[in-house]
Scaffold this motif. Structure first.
Motif, PDB file in Angstrom:
ATOM      1  N   ILE A  96      10.082  18.981  45.272  1.00 30.49           N
ATOM      2  CA  ILE A  96      11.250  18.355  45.898  1.00 30.49           C
ATOM      3  C   ILE A  96      12.539  19.019  45.418  1.00 30.49           C
ATOM      4  CG2 ILE A  96      12.547  16.202  46.131  1.00 30.49           C
ATOM      5  CD1 ILE A  96       9.887  14.708  45.810  1.00 30.49           C
ATOM      6  N   GLY A  97      12.627  19.277  44.108  1.00 32.76           N
ATOM      7  CA  GLY A  97      13.857  19.835  43.550  1.00 32.76           C
ATOM      8  C   GLY A  97      14.159  21.224  44.073  1.00 32.76           C
ATOM      9  N   ILE A  98      13.141  22.080  44.164  1.00 35.22           N
ATOM     10  CA  ILE A  98      13.371  23.447  44.644  1.00 35.22           C
ATOM     11  C   ILE A  98      13.748  23.440  46.126  1.00 35.22           C
ATOM     12  CG2 ILE A  98      12.260  25.662  45.086  1.00 35.22           C
ATOM     13  CD1 ILE A  98      10.650  25.246  42.520  1.00 35.22           C
ATOM     14  N   CYS A  99      13.008  22.680  46.924  1.00 29.70           N
ATOM     15  CA  CYS A  99      13.309  22.641  48.364  1.00 29.70           C
ATOM     16  C   CYS A  99      14.693  22.052  48.626  1.00 29.70           C
ATOM     17  CB  CYS A  99      12.235  21.830  49.097  1.00 29.70           C
ATOM     18  SG  CYS A  99      10.597  22.590  49.096  1.00 29.70           S
ATOM     19  N   ALA A 100      15.003  20.929  47.969  1.00 30.05           N
ATOM     20  CA  ALA A 100      16.308  20.294  48.179  1.00 30.05           C
ATOM     21  C   ALA A 100      17.434  21.160  47.632  1.00 30.05           C
ATOM     22  CB  ALA A 100      16.329  18.910  47.517  1.00 30.05           C
ATOM     23  N   GLY A 101      17.210  21.811  46.497  1.00 32.93           N
ATOM     24  CA  GLY A 101      18.231  22.674  45.919  1.00 32.93           C
ATOM     25  C   GLY A 101      18.552  23.862  46.808  1.00 32.93           C
ATOM     26  N   TRP A 154      16.250  16.201  38.560  1.00 26.90           N
ATOM     27  CA  TRP A 154      17.652  16.609  38.537  1.00 26.90           C
ATOM     28  C   TRP A 154      17.878  17.981  37.918  1.00 26.90           C
ATOM     29  CZ3 TRP A 154      19.190  13.647  42.052  1.00 26.90           C
ATOM     30  CH2 TRP A 154      18.814  12.308  42.115  1.00 26.90           C
ATOM     31  N   PRO A 155      17.312  18.318  36.765  1.00 27.48           N
ATOM     32  CA  PRO A 155      17.528  19.680  36.241  1.00 27.48           C
ATOM     33  C   PRO A 155      17.024  20.769  37.185  1.00 27.48           C
ATOM     34  CG  PRO A 155      16.622  18.250  34.541  1.00 27.48           C
ATOM     35  CD  PRO A 155      16.524  17.501  35.822  1.00 27.48           C
ATOM     36  N   ILE A 156      15.872  20.528  37.820  1.00 26.16           N
ATOM     37  CA  ILE A 156      15.335  21.535  38.740  1.00 26.16           C
ATOM     38  C   ILE A 156      16.236  21.677  39.963  1.00 26.16           C
ATOM     39  CG2 ILE A 156      13.362  22.133  40.192  1.00 26.16           C
ATOM     40  CD1 ILE A 156      11.588  20.608  38.235  1.00 26.16           C
ATOM     41  N   LEU A 157      16.671  20.545  40.510  1.00 22.49           N
ATOM     42  CA  LEU A 157      17.504  20.580  41.712  1.00 22.49           C
ATOM     43  C   LEU A 157      18.844  21.258  41.430  1.00 22.49           C
ATOM     44  CD1 LEU A 157      17.881  17.643  44.212  1.00 22.49           C
ATOM     45  CD2 LEU A 157      19.868  18.992  43.574  1.00 22.49           C
ATOM     46  N   ASP A 162      22.546  25.860  41.801  1.00 24.59           N
ATOM     47  CA  ASP A 162      23.434  26.838  41.161  1.00 24.59           C
ATOM     48  C   ASP A 162      22.922  28.262  41.353  1.00 24.59           C
ATOM     49  OD1 ASP A 162      25.112  24.844  40.304  1.00 24.59           O
ATOM     50  OD2 ASP A 162      24.237  24.698  38.296  1.00 24.59           O
ATOM     51  N   GLY A 163      21.583  28.424  41.310  1.00 24.77           N
ATOM     52  CA  GLY A 163      21.023  29.756  41.521  1.00 24.77           C
ATOM     53  C   GLY A 163      21.292  30.284  42.919  1.00 24.77           C
ATOM     54  N   GLY A 201      15.543  25.819  35.176  1.00 22.06           N
ATOM     55  CA  GLY A 201      15.403  24.388  35.418  1.00 22.06           C
ATOM     56  C   GLY A 201      13.986  23.896  35.210  1.00 22.06           C
ATOM     57  N   LEU A 202      13.014  24.675  35.647  1.00 18.92           N
ATOM     58  CA  LEU A 202      11.618  24.306  35.462  1.00 18.92           C
ATOM     59  C   LEU A 202      11.255  24.236  33.983  1.00 18.92           C
ATOM     60  CD1 LEU A 202       9.966  26.461  38.277  1.00 18.92           C
ATOM     61  CD2 LEU A 202      10.202  23.975  38.246  1.00 18.92           C
ATOM     62  N   ARG A 203      11.767  25.174  33.211  1.00 16.84           N
ATOM     63  CA  ARG A 203      11.437  25.208  31.787  1.00 16.84           C
ATOM     64  C   ARG A 203      12.075  24.038  31.044  1.00 16.84           C
ATOM     65  NH1 ARG A 203      11.198  30.786  28.328  1.00 16.84           N
ATOM     66  NH2 ARG A 203       9.979  29.974  26.581  1.00 16.84           N
TER      67      ARG A 203
END
Length: 281
Positions: A96-101, A154-157, A162-163, A201-203
C-alpha cells in the motif's frame, strides 16, 4: 602472477574485514562480561547473569531434532505465529505504501489533497489505537496484523513520495524529450530513481514492525513472543523472559542483515565509491 595477486588481495580484504568485525564486538563482549559479574554479585531475581539467560535460551528455543531445523516446540508455537503476523502486516504496508507513495508523488493534486491526512496519521501513535483495534477486530491475529501494517505504512509511504518527488529533473526532462512510453518511464526512470528512498523506508519499517508485533501481543494475543514474555513475567521466570528478548534482538539483526543483502544486490548500481571510502575511515 595475476592469480597470486588476486589471492593476496582477497586475503588482505578478508583480514581487514575480520579485524573490523572483531573491533565491533569488543564492546559487546565487555558489556556481557560486566553483566555476568554484576549479576552474580548482586543476585537479582529480575536481571539474572548472562550464563543463566544463555542456558534458558538454549533450553527454550533450540532442540536436537534436525526435522524441525533444530528449533524447539516452543519456538514453533510462539515465534512462528509472530513472524506470520509480522510478514502479513509488513507486506501489506509495503504494497500500500509504495503504490500510494508513487501515486501522490506523480500526481501533484493527489499529494496536496492527501498531505494533511498523511501528516495526521503520522502524528498519532499507533499503540494508542490498540484498544480501538481490540474492539473492532477482537483478540485475533487480524488485530495484530492491522497494527503492524498501520505503523509501518507511514515511513514507507513518505519515503516513497520523497523519492518520487526527488528524482533529478534533468532525467525527467530527458525522458520526456525521448518520448518514452509510460511503462518505460516507470521502469527505467521513476522506479530506479525512487528506489533508494523506497528501500530506506522499508528498512526503517522493519524495526517498527518488530516493536509493534511485540506490543500488540503483550496485551491481546493467545500465542506469540509478546504473549510468551508476559507469561514468563507472571510466573517470575526471568531467565526465560530475557531469553525471549535476546531472541527478538537476534531476529532484528537477522532481518536487517538480510535486507542489507537484498538492497546491495538490487541497488548495487547506486553504491558509489564515496561511501566505500568513508567506510575505510
Amino acid at each position: 602472477m595475476t592469480d597470486h595477486g588476486a589471492t593476496r588481495t582477497t586475503f588482505v580484504d578478508l583480514t581487514l574485514r575480520t579485524g573490523r568485525f572483531v573491533q565491533s564486538l569488543w564492546l559487546l563482549a565487555l558489556v556481557l562480561l560486566v553483566w555476568e559479574v554484576v549479576g552474580r554479585w548482586v543476585g537479582s531475581l529480575f536481571v539474572p547473569p548472562v550464563s543463566q539467560i544463555f542456558v534458558a535460551f538454549v533450553d527454550t528455543w533450540l532442540a536436537t531434532t534436525p526435522s524441525t531445523l533444530f528449533l524447539s516446540e516452543q519456538f514453533l508455537t510462539d515465534v512462528l505465529p509472530s513472524l506470520a503476523r509480522l510478514g502479513l502486516g509488513y507486506g501489506a504496508a509495503a504494497a500500500i505504501g509504495i503504490c500510494a507513495g508513487i501515486l501522490i508523488g506523480v500526481w501533484r493534486p493527489a499529494g496536496a489533497f492527501f498531505n494533511p491526512l498523511i501528516r495526521l496519521g503520522m502524528s498519532v501513535p499507533v499503540t494508542a489505537l490498540l484498544p480501538i483495534a481490540i474492539v473492532i477486530f477482537g483478540i485475533t491475529s487480524g488485530m495484530n496484523v492491522f497494527l503492524i501494517a498501520l505503523g509501518c505504512l507511514w515511513p514507507i509511504l513518505i519515503n516513497t513520495y520523497d523519492g518520487v518527488r526527488g528524482i533529478d529533473r534533468t532525467m525527467v526532462t530527458a525522458a520526456k524529450s525521448l518520448r518514452l512510453t509510460r511503462r518505460r518511464y516507470f521502469l527505467q526512470v521513476l522506479l530506479p530513481g525512487a528506489s533508494p528512498a523506497i528501500f530506506a523506508g522499508l528498512r526503517i519499517s522493519i524495526g517498527i514492525a518488530l516493536v509493534l508485533m511485540v506490543i500488540s501481543e503483550l496485551y491481546a494475543a493467545t500465542a506469540g513472543l509478546g504473549f510468551y514474555i508476559v507469561n514468563q513475567q507472571r510466573l517470575f521466570r526471568f531467565p526465560e523472559l530475557w531469553s525471549a528478548i535476546v531472541l527478538l534482538a537476534l531476529l532484528g539483526i537477522a532481518f536487517n542483515a538480510l535486507f542489507a543483502l537484498v538492497e546491495r544486490v538490487l541497488l548495487g548500481w547506486h553504491r558509489s565509491a564515496k561511501p566505500n571510502d568513508a567506510d575505510r575511515h
